[in-house]
Design a protein around this motif. Structure first.
Motif, PDB file in Angstrom:
ATOM      1  N   SER A  77     -16.859 -40.324  29.688  1.00  0.00           N
ATOM      2  CA  SER A  77     -17.234 -39.361  30.726  1.00  0.00           C
ATOM      3  C   SER A  77     -18.512 -39.793  31.431  1.00  0.00           C
ATOM      4  O   SER A  77     -19.304 -40.575  30.889  1.00  0.00           O
ATOM      5  N   PRO A  78     -18.764 -39.273  32.638  1.00  0.00           N
ATOM      6  CA  PRO A  78     -20.047 -39.523  33.299  1.00  0.00           C
ATOM      7  C   PRO A  78     -21.201 -38.979  32.462  1.00  0.00           C
ATOM      8  O   PRO A  78     -21.036 -38.019  31.703  1.00  0.00           O
ATOM      9  N   VAL A  79     -22.360 -39.592  32.593  1.00  0.00           N
ATOM     10  CA  VAL A  79     -23.564 -39.092  31.941  1.00  0.00           C
ATOM     11  C   VAL A  79     -24.253 -38.137  32.912  1.00  0.00           C
ATOM     12  O   VAL A  79     -24.533 -38.506  34.058  1.00  0.00           O
ATOM     13  N   THR A  80     -24.509 -36.929  32.470  1.00  0.00           N
ATOM     14  CA  THR A  80     -25.116 -35.907  33.315  1.00  0.00           C
ATOM     15  C   THR A  80     -26.598 -35.763  32.999  1.00  0.00           C
ATOM     16  O   THR A  80     -26.973 -35.565  31.853  1.00  0.00           O
TER      17      THR A  80
ATOM     18  N   GLN B  62     -23.217 -35.647  27.845  1.00  0.00           N
ATOM     19  CA  GLN B  62     -21.967 -36.388  28.019  1.00  0.00           C
ATOM     20  C   GLN B  62     -20.860 -35.744  27.192  1.00  0.00           C
ATOM     21  O   GLN B  62     -21.052 -35.434  26.013  1.00  0.00           O
ATOM     22  N   LYS B  63     -19.704 -35.524  27.806  1.00  0.00           N
ATOM     23  CA  LYS B  63     -18.589 -34.891  27.098  1.00  0.00           C
ATOM     24  C   LYS B  63     -17.989 -35.829  26.062  1.00  0.00           C
ATOM     25  O   LYS B  63     -17.717 -35.448  24.932  1.00  0.00           O
TER      26      LYS B  63
ATOM     27  N   THR C 230     -24.257 -34.743  23.117  1.00  0.00           N
ATOM     28  CA  THR C 230     -22.817 -34.676  23.309  1.00  0.00           C
ATOM     29  C   THR C 230     -22.231 -33.510  22.540  1.00  0.00           C
ATOM     30  O   THR C 230     -22.913 -32.857  21.750  1.00  0.00           O
TER      31      THR C 230
ATOM     32  N   THR D 158     -21.614 -42.193  36.735  1.00  0.00           N
ATOM     33  CA  THR D 158     -20.455 -42.830  36.129  1.00  0.00           C
ATOM     34  C   THR D 158     -20.788 -44.286  35.856  1.00  0.00           C
ATOM     35  O   THR D 158     -20.924 -45.091  36.786  1.00  0.00           O
TER      36      THR D 158
ATOM     37  N   HIS E 245     -24.735 -36.576  38.169  1.00  0.00           N
ATOM     38  CA  HIS E 245     -23.774 -37.191  37.264  1.00  0.00           C
ATOM     39  C   HIS E 245     -23.624 -38.686  37.573  1.00  0.00           C
ATOM     40  O   HIS E 245     -23.356 -39.065  38.716  1.00  0.00           O
TER      41      HIS E 245
ATOM     42  N   ILE F 202     -28.814 -39.203  24.601  1.00  0.00           N
ATOM     43  CA  ILE F 202     -27.606 -38.509  25.047  1.00  0.00           C
ATOM     44  C   ILE F 202     -27.233 -37.397  24.073  1.00  0.00           C
ATOM     45  O   ILE F 202     -27.108 -37.619  22.876  1.00  0.00           O
TER      46      ILE F 202
END
Length: 357
Positions: free
Chosen positions: A206-209, A201-202, A290, A255, A253, A288
Motif C-alpha cells: 500500500s502507499p505510505v501515508t 501503511q495498510k 501499520t 506510492t 500518500h 511506519i
C-alpha cells in the motif's frame, strides 16, 4: 467558470496567516428526517453557529462568540432566510422539469483577510450539487453556470443593486466582522499548535501515508521529499479536515516500493502557518505504523477509531450542510476598516437575494 487552482512554486505558503469568515446556507426538499433549511457560520475553519428550520433558533458553537453580536436578531433574520430558500428550490425546479424528488439549493459566500492586508471575497449559488450562479465582483455582474441559471442572472443584473450590496459586504462589512470575531476569539483563533506526525501503511504494497493531525491553524503544507528534493510523482495529497477538538488533520500518500525507499532518503515535511519550525519524519521501517503486525506504536494506525471515526462523523455533517457544490475563490486586494455594526448583515442580504432566484 474555472475551478480555482493554486500552483505551489517553491513558496512556503504555510507562512502566511489568513483569517476567514464563511457562511453556508442550504434549502432542500424531499429529504425525510432532515431540516429543510440549515445555516452554518465558520470562522477560521471553526463552526461558530448553527440554525435549522426545526429548532428555528440560532445556536452558538463557540463560547468566545458570546457578546460579539445580537443573537436574537440573527435568529430572526435566519427565520426569514429559511422561507426564501425553501421557496427558492421550488422556483428553480420547474426550469429543470422537476416536480418531485430530492433537490437542494445552496448559497456559499465569505471573505478572507491575510496578515499583509490582502482581502478576498466570494459569493456563489449551487443547485443539486452543481454551480448555478456567482458574483463577479470586478464587473458587478452575475455569471450563470448553465442555461437554466440565465433567468436568474437576468433578474439579478436588471438593476445592479444586489451586486453592489454584496460587493460592499464582501469587501468591507465581511472584513470588519472577521476582525471583530478574531478580537473576541484571539486566544483560540491566534493560537499555534504543532502537529503530531505519523507514517501509516495498510500493508507492504500500500502507499505510505504521512498523517499530520492536531495542528492549528488550518494553514498547512504536507509533502514528501526524496533526497532533499520535493517529490511530486506518485504522491497524492489529501484535503485538510477538521478534528472534533477544533484542530485539523491532513495527509499525503506516497506510492513507493520498499526497495526504493530503503535505497533513498524519503521524508515527510509538515509546515504549519505561524510555526517557523518544519516537522520532518524520515521514512524508515521503524517509523511506519501499520495494522498488519510489524509495528503499532500509537493509536493513529490505519483504520483506528480515533482518526477514521471522527472524520466520518464530521464529513457526514459537512455533506448535509455543504453538499458537493464547488467552492471557488477570486483574489482581490483591499484595505480599510470601519467599526462593525451590531449585527452580521450578511444574513439579511442573503435572504433578499434568494427570494428572486
Amino acid at each position: 467558470m474555472k475551478p480555482f487552482i493554486l500552483l505551489f512554486l517553491g513558496i512556503n505558503v504555510a507562512s502566511a496567516v489568513t483569517h476567514s469568515l464563511k457562511y453556508f446556507y442550504t434549502g432542500s426538499t424531499g429529504i425525510k428526517g432532515l431540516p429543510q433549511f440549515v445555516a452554518v457560520g465558520i470562522v477560521d475553519g471553526m463552526n461558530i453557529d448553527y440554525f435549522d428550520s426545526v429548532s428555528e433558533k440560532n445556536i452558538l458553537k463557540q463560547s468566545w462568540m458570546e457578546g460579539a453580536r445580537d443573537e436574537k436578531r440573527i435568529t430572526d433574520v435566519r427565520k426569514v432566510i429559511q422561507q426564501s430558500f425553501i421557496a427558492g428550490v421550488k422556483i428553480i425546479m420547474p426550469r429543470f422539469n422537476q416536480t418531485t424528488g430530492v433537490h437542494v439549493l445552496q448559497q456559499m459566500y465569505g471573505c478572507e483577510l491575510d496578515d499583509d492586508g490582502i482581502t478576498r471575497g466570494y459569493f456563489q449559488y449551487g443547485y443539486d450539487g452543481a454551480d448555478f450562479l456567482s458574483l463577479d465582483k470586478s464587473s458587478r455582474t452575475w455569471t450563470a453556470a448553465n442555461q437554466k441559471a440565465v433567468i436568474s442572472k437576468l433578474k439579478w443584473d436588471a438593476t445592479g443593486v444586489d451586486a453592489n450590496i454584496y460587493k460592499n459586504y464582501l469587501e468591507n462589512t465581511c472584513i470588519e466582522w472577521i476582525k471583530t470575531y478574531v478580537n473576541y476569539g484571539k486566544d483560540t483563533l491566534e493560537r499555534k499548535v504543532p502537529p503530531s506526525v505519523s507514517l501509516l501503511q495498510k500493508n507492504p504494497s500500500s502507499p505510505v501515508t504521512c498523517h499530520a493531525t492536531g495542528f492549528y491553524p488550518s494553514g498547512v503544507m504536507v509533502f514528501w521529499q526524496k533526497d532533499g528534493q520535493e517529490q511530486h510523482e506518485d504522491v497524492e495529497n489529501g484535503e485538510t479536515l477538521p478534528n472534533d477538538d477544533g484542530t485539523f488533520q491532513k495527509s499525503a500518500h506516497l506510492t513507493v516500493t520498499p526497495e526504493e525507499w530503503k535505497n533513498n532518503k524519503y521524508q515527510c515535511v509538515v509546515q504549519v502557518t505561524g510555526i517557523k519550525k518544519d516537522f520532518n519524519t524520515v521514512l524508515t521501517e521503524s517509523e511506519i505504523q501499520t495494522n498488519w503486525g510489524k509495528t503499532n506504536r500509537g493509536v493513529n494506525t490505519i483504520g483506528s477509531a480515533p482518526i477514521i471515526g471522527v472524520v466520518v462523523a464530521l464529513l457526514l455533517a459537512v455533506v448535509v450542510v455543504v453538499g458537493v457544490v464547488i467552492w471557488r475563490k477570486k483574489k482581490k486586494s483591499e484595505k480599510g476598516f470601519v467599526p462593525a455594526s451590531t449585527s452580521d448583515t450578511d444574513s439579511e442580504n442573503s435572504g433578499k437575494g434568494a427570494q428572486k432566484i
